[in-house]
Design a protein around this motif. Sequence first.
Motif, PDB file in Angstrom:
ATOM      1  N   UNK A  83       0.863  -1.171   0.000  1.00  0.00           N
ATOM      2  CA  UNK A  83       0.000   0.000   0.000  1.00  0.00           C
ATOM      3  C   UNK A  83       0.905   1.228   0.000  1.00  0.00           C
ATOM      4  N   UNK A  84       0.640   2.120  -0.944  1.00  0.00           N
ATOM      5  CA  UNK A  84       1.586   3.221  -1.142  1.00  0.00           C
ATOM      6  C   UNK A  84       0.885   4.564  -1.258  1.00  0.00           C
ATOM      7  N   UNK A  85       1.687   5.590  -1.137  1.00  0.00           N
ATOM      8  CA  UNK A  85       1.230   6.955  -1.397  1.00  0.00           C
ATOM      9  C   UNK A  85       1.947   7.443  -2.650  1.00  0.00           C
ATOM     10  N   UNK A  86       1.239   7.512  -3.774  1.00  0.00           N
ATOM     11  CA  UNK A  86       1.883   7.918  -5.025  1.00  0.00           C
ATOM     12  C   UNK A  86       2.108   9.423  -5.097  1.00  0.00           C
ATOM     13  N   UNK A  87       3.231   9.815  -5.667  1.00  0.00           N
ATOM     14  CA  UNK A  87       3.511  11.240  -5.841  1.00  0.00           C
ATOM     15  C   UNK A  87       2.762  11.844  -7.015  1.00  0.00           C
ATOM     16  N   UNK A  88       2.350  10.992  -7.942  1.00  0.00           N
ATOM     17  CA  UNK A  88       1.654  11.467  -9.140  1.00  0.00           C
ATOM     18  C   UNK A  88       1.115  10.277  -9.891  1.00  0.00           C
ATOM     19  N   UNK A  89       0.855  10.426 -11.190  1.00  0.00           N
ATOM     20  CA  UNK A  89       0.388   9.300 -11.990  1.00  0.00           C
ATOM     21  C   UNK A  89       1.363   8.136 -11.914  1.00  0.00           C
ATOM     22  N   UNK A  90       0.849   6.923 -11.821  1.00  0.00           N
ATOM     23  CA  UNK A  90       1.714   5.758 -11.709  1.00  0.00           C
ATOM     24  C   UNK A  90       2.160   5.244 -13.069  1.00  0.00           C
ATOM     25  N   UNK A  91       1.247   5.238 -14.035  1.00  0.00           N
ATOM     26  CA  UNK A  91       1.561   4.666 -15.344  1.00  0.00           C
ATOM     27  C   UNK A  91       2.451   5.605 -16.162  1.00  0.00           C
ATOM     28  N   UNK A  92       3.332   5.006 -16.998  1.00  0.00           N
ATOM     29  CA  UNK A  92       4.218   5.811 -17.843  1.00  0.00           C
ATOM     30  C   UNK A  92       3.437   6.604 -18.894  1.00  0.00           C
ATOM     31  N   UNK A  93       2.158   6.222 -19.103  1.00  0.00           N
ATOM     32  CA  UNK A  93       1.315   6.951 -20.054  1.00  0.00           C
ATOM     33  C   UNK A  93       0.749   8.231 -19.450  1.00  0.00           C
ATOM     34  N   UNK A  94       0.952   8.408 -18.144  1.00  0.00           N
ATOM     35  CA  UNK A  94       0.385   9.552 -17.448  1.00  0.00           C
ATOM     36  C   UNK A  94      -0.944   9.253 -16.791  1.00  0.00           C
ATOM     37  N   UNK A  95      -1.386   7.989 -16.910  1.00  0.00           N
ATOM     38  CA  UNK A  95      -2.652   7.595 -16.286  1.00  0.00           C
ATOM     39  C   UNK A  95      -2.443   7.354 -14.795  1.00  0.00           C
ATOM     40  N   UNK A  96      -3.528   7.448 -14.068  1.00  0.00           N
ATOM     41  CA  UNK A  96      -3.508   7.254 -12.622  1.00  0.00           C
ATOM     42  C   UNK A  96      -3.017   5.857 -12.259  1.00  0.00           C
TER      43      UNK A  96
END
Length: 202
Positions: A83-96
């Motif tokens: 379980x993580x806290x993402x800094x921004x979009x996770x996918x390299x496509x810019x998707x969430x």
Amino acid sequence: MQIDFSKSPDGLVPVVVQDNQTLEVLMLGYMNQEAYDKTIAENVVTFYSRSKNRLWTKGETSNNFLHVVSTHIDCDNDTILIKSRPDGPTCHTGARSCFETAYNQNFILKLENIIADRYQNPVEGSYVNKLRNKGLNKIAQKVGEEGVETVIAALAETETDLINEASDLVFHLLVLLREKGLNLETIAKNLEKRHSPSPPTP
């Protein structure tokens, strides 16, 4: 419980990464012992890249790091959930998320986080901050008003009206919970406790 990296010939185990706030699955990667140890030591998700044949910290080029909140090992000791806290979009496509979904199924949890951020980092013109400045009595009053309007919409108005009024009710309830220092986790735990069967009477 300890990860059994020896179960795989290449010493890799699958790792599912989940957003700690919304519980949405963000991505799937692989770790070896070294990647796992680095992840635990730095509290930032590091995978073993099968294409690069090296350790790869998610966000090392994009700065969209995945900060570790908690780690969980499955019952067979060969899969990891982070379980993580993402800094921004996770996918390299810019998707969430790397998994395409029509919408964020847990947006209410995300909204709770947005409201908490407004409390910590006020934004000029923010409705949340305007409500907060009016105090607890006004916030509670709004919940009551939206509750009544939801009932009226359910009994005498259209489905769209009901959806809109129910949305207003949920939003204002989230603000009220935040004002009182509570959150949805507290409510969920209480509901779970109520749902659990009571122990038999001696």
